[in-house]
Design an enzyme around this catalytic site. Structure first.
Site, short mmCIF file in Angstrom:
data_model
loop_
_atom_site.label_atom_id
_atom_site.label_comp_id
_atom_site.label_asym_id
_atom_site.label_seq_id
_atom_site.Cartn_x
_atom_site.Cartn_y
_atom_site.Cartn_z
N HIS A 94 166.36 87.05 26.70
CA HIS A 94 167.05 85.62 26.49
C HIS A 94 168.18 85.28 27.37
CE1 HIS A 94 164.40 84.81 22.64
NE2 HIS A 94 164.27 86.07 22.84
N ASP A 114 174.78 80.92 30.95
CA ASP A 114 174.19 81.02 29.74
C ASP A 114 172.81 81.08 30.03
OD1 ASP A 114 173.86 80.95 26.83
OD2 ASP A 114 175.25 79.20 26.83
P1 ADP Z 1 173.63 81.62 21.69
O1 ADP Z 1 172.24 82.22 21.50
O2 ADP Z 1 174.55 82.30 22.98
O3 ADP Z 1 174.48 81.75 20.55
P2 ADP Z 1 172.55 78.75 21.75
O4 ADP Z 1 173.22 77.56 22.21
O5 ADP Z 1 171.13 79.03 22.42
O6 ADP Z 1 173.63 80.10 22.09
O7 ADP Z 1 172.15 79.12 20.29
C1 ADP Z 1 173.31 78.85 19.28
C2 ADP Z 1 172.55 78.20 17.74
O8 ADP Z 1 173.68 78.67 16.86
C3 ADP Z 1 172.23 76.93 18.01
O9 ADP Z 1 170.92 76.77 17.30
C4 ADP Z 1 173.25 76.28 17.14
O10 ADP Z 1 172.63 75.35 16.40
C5 ADP Z 1 173.55 77.45 16.15
N1 ADP Z 1 175.11 77.01 15.66
C6 ADP Z 1 176.11 76.89 16.77
N2 ADP Z 1 177.26 76.79 16.04
C7 ADP Z 1 177.08 76.97 14.67
C8 ADP Z 1 177.78 76.81 13.58
N3 ADP Z 1 179.03 76.52 13.52
N4 ADP Z 1 177.17 76.89 12.26
C9 ADP Z 1 175.70 77.21 12.33
N5 ADP Z 1 175.16 77.18 13.48
C10 ADP Z 1 175.63 77.19 14.56
O1 F6P Z 2 171.24 84.83 23.23
C1 F6P Z 2 171.74 86.40 23.36
C2 F6P Z 2 172.15 86.51 21.81
O2 F6P Z 2 172.51 87.85 22.14
C3 F6P Z 2 171.15 86.53 21.15
O3 F6P Z 2 170.32 87.76 20.95
C4 F6P Z 2 171.83 86.01 19.83
O4 F6P Z 2 170.85 84.81 19.40
C5 F6P Z 2 173.09 85.46 20.19
O5 F6P Z 2 173.20 85.97 21.55
C6 F6P Z 2 174.04 85.82 19.32
O6 F6P Z 2 174.71 87.15 19.46
P1 F6P Z 2 174.76 88.38 18.26
O7 F6P Z 2 173.55 88.64 17.83
O8 F6P Z 2 175.60 89.47 19.02
O9 F6P Z 2 175.74 87.85 17.17
#
Ligand code: ADP
Ligand code: F6P
Length: 471
Positions: free
Chosen positions: A162, A371
């Site tokens: 990912h 990212d």
């Molecule tokens: P990562 O996987 O690095 O966390 P992404 O942008 O791909 O980043 O995914 C983040 C996910 O977490 C999204 O589905 C988003 O809606 C969710 N998210 C981010 N901030 C919040 C929050 N404050 N409360 C609930 N869900 C959140």
């Molecule tokens: O996208 C990378 C990732 O490690 C995912 O596996 C996971 O959705 C997100 O980042 C959040 O990280 P963690 O599982 O360390 O809270």
């Protein structure tokens, strides 16, 4: 043990089991994009999910979710320190994200990483039925594909990364680079978010393992052919569109705007609190726009939603301290009584509240330094039913390949970022509508179901595995 024809293996289960210990089980989405997006497709699929519950200690007893069976893996405090906080998040994570923070190479962490990977592999090997499919997710579990192959040569094995897969110059720094590559090559198909990653692994396997590479998508190694390719991940578009269409969500969006003082423009960012997300650079750009008088409080407000993440890793704690002190400084210097320049919220929100926030935002600012994909950018586009709004998007997010109509920016270039923010704020509504429509059209044909089907059909060209994903 009951076996499944499809087994997903990921570091986290899709649920956070806080509420499960006293028996009062409640579906709670795990943090981050991976678990949230995958659960959307797997809830209705007869499958088993092998993963960690998010808490240290013995594995809890978790009930099935729909037709999805939970197979929790226990992780002790030492496991978490060496495997999750250590090798995964202090060595691989920074290195795979362009080394925007220094990667730490601690020899002690490797043994724990390998041992925990073995535990996941054994659970998956037991859970999959003869001739079934195991789909392994992400950098935490890079050794698992090969470990499953040693135990269950009869099954199909997929691996999907990912996060970005780095160029050879960075990957070559890893002390355990050969084991990590061999681990991934245990899979039949190694999938990535962007085509460049498939190119990187092809170069690395040729160089380090002497493997034969055909094009960018086939590696011949030790008598097997491993396929590679880019499969950009997506979101449950229909879910976000349905939320955005709900009357209560629209009412809430109007309420939020009023609570913000009915400014002319609302800028929004939503991130896990991670140094890859570029939050500090963004705050610098915004604060300079305020300082230079190019943006005025009352006329414009910025909302930064940030979810605390990996707080047992010192770099993450320090980042949070720096961000909070910077938000305090900006508000101290530019805010007024009852009118902060930056609204900073470190709270988890439910999906409806997120949809309302996306509808409130005139400009969505998604500027990670690097990212894998960034699903927040896709959620914003899905929530803009009337095709208004602007997306300012880092060219270093995977989503930039697909959203070529976003206001793309290099987030390391603070002056360029300031100009891009102003351009988005001042854009002609017809131009915004054209850009948003193009992005929405793309998203409609590329949702999470399509992602899973496309990956699984490549893994098993008979379509047998993909057919198990409903929708
Ligand atoms: P990562 O996987 O690095 O966390 P992404 O942008 O791909 O980043 O995914 C983040 C996910 O977490 C999204 O589905 C988003 O809606 C969710 N998210 C981010 N901030 C919040 C929050 N404050 N409360 C609930 N869900 C959140
Ligand atoms: O996208 C990378 C990732 O490690 C995912 O596996 C996971 O959705 C997100 O980042 C959040 O990280 P963690 O599982 O360390 O809270």
């Amino acid at each position: 043990m009951r076996q499944s024809s499809l087994v997903v293996v990921a570091n986290r289960l899709p649920v956070d089991d806080n509420s499960a210990f006293d028996g009062a089980f409640e579906w709670r989405r795990s943090p981050g994009g991976l678990a949230g997006a995958l659960h959307a497709i797997l809830e209705q699929t007869p499958a088993t999910w092998v993963g960690w519950s998010g808490h240290e200690g013995p594995a809890p007893d978790l009930p099935d979710i729909g037709s999805l069976r939970m197979c929790p893996i226990a992780l002790s405090a030492d496991d978490l320190a060496g495997y999750y906080e250590g090798f995964a998040n202090s060595t691989l994570w920074p290195l795979y994200h362009d080394a925007v923070e220094q990667a730490v190479f601690d020899r002690g962490w490797w043994e724990t990483y390998r041992e925990v990977n073995r535990r996941f592999a054994e659970a998956a090997a037991e859970a999959v039925e003869p001739g079934g499919t195991v789909w392994v997710q992400d950098y935490h579990l890079q050794l698992v594909p090969q470990m499953i192959r040693e135990r269950r040569p009869d099954v199909l094995i997929g691996f999907f990364l990912h996060v970005p897969f780095p160029p050879p110059e960075l990957f070559m720094q890893l002390p355990r680079r050969i084991e990590l590559l061999r681990g991934m090559l245990g899979a039949d198909l190694v999938g990535f978010q962007r085509p460049q990653a498939a190119h990187n692994i092809a170069q690395l396997t040729a160089k380090l393992l002497g493997a034969e590479v055909t094009g960018d998508d086939q590696i011949s190694f030790e008598g097997r052919t491993i396929r590679t390719g880019a499969f950009p991940m997506s979101i449950d578009v229909a879910e976000m569109q349905a939320l955005a269409a709900r009357r209560d969500v629209r009412t809430r969006a109007a309420q939020l705007r009023s609570d913000l003082g009915r400014p002319r423009r609302v800028l929004l960012s939503v991130d896990r609190l991670d140094y890859i997300k570029g939050i500090e650079q963004r705050l610098t750009a915004y604060s300079e726009l305020l300082r230079d008088g190019r943006v005025k409080v009352r006329d414009t407000v910025m909302v930064q939603v940030a979810v605390p993440s990996r707080e047992r890793v010192e770099k993450y704690r320090r980042l949070r301290d720096r961000i909070e002190s910077e938000v305090g400084r900006i508000n101290g210097e530019y805010g007024r009584v009852g009118e902060p320049a930056v609204h900073y919220l470190i709270q988890p929100f439910d999906r409806a509240e997120l949809a309302a926030l996306y509808q409130t935002a005139d400009i969505m600012v998604v500027t990670p330094l690097r990212d894998g994909m960034n699903l927040v950018a896709k959620e914003y586009v899905a929530a803009r039913a009337d095709a208004t709004g602007a997306l300012v998007l880092s060219e270093f997010a995977g989503a930039a390949d697909e959203f070529t109509d976003a206001f793309q920016v290099n987030p390391h270039d603070v002056d360029g970022l300031k100009e891009r923010l102003l351009q988005a704020m001042e854009a002609d509504p017809a131009d915004l509508e054209r850009r948003m429509t193009a992005m929405r059209d793309h998203l409609t044909g590329h949702d999470i179901v399509q992602w899973a089907r496309s990956y699984l059909t490549t893994l098993d060209s008979t379509g047998r595995v993909a057919a198990r994903i409903p929708g």
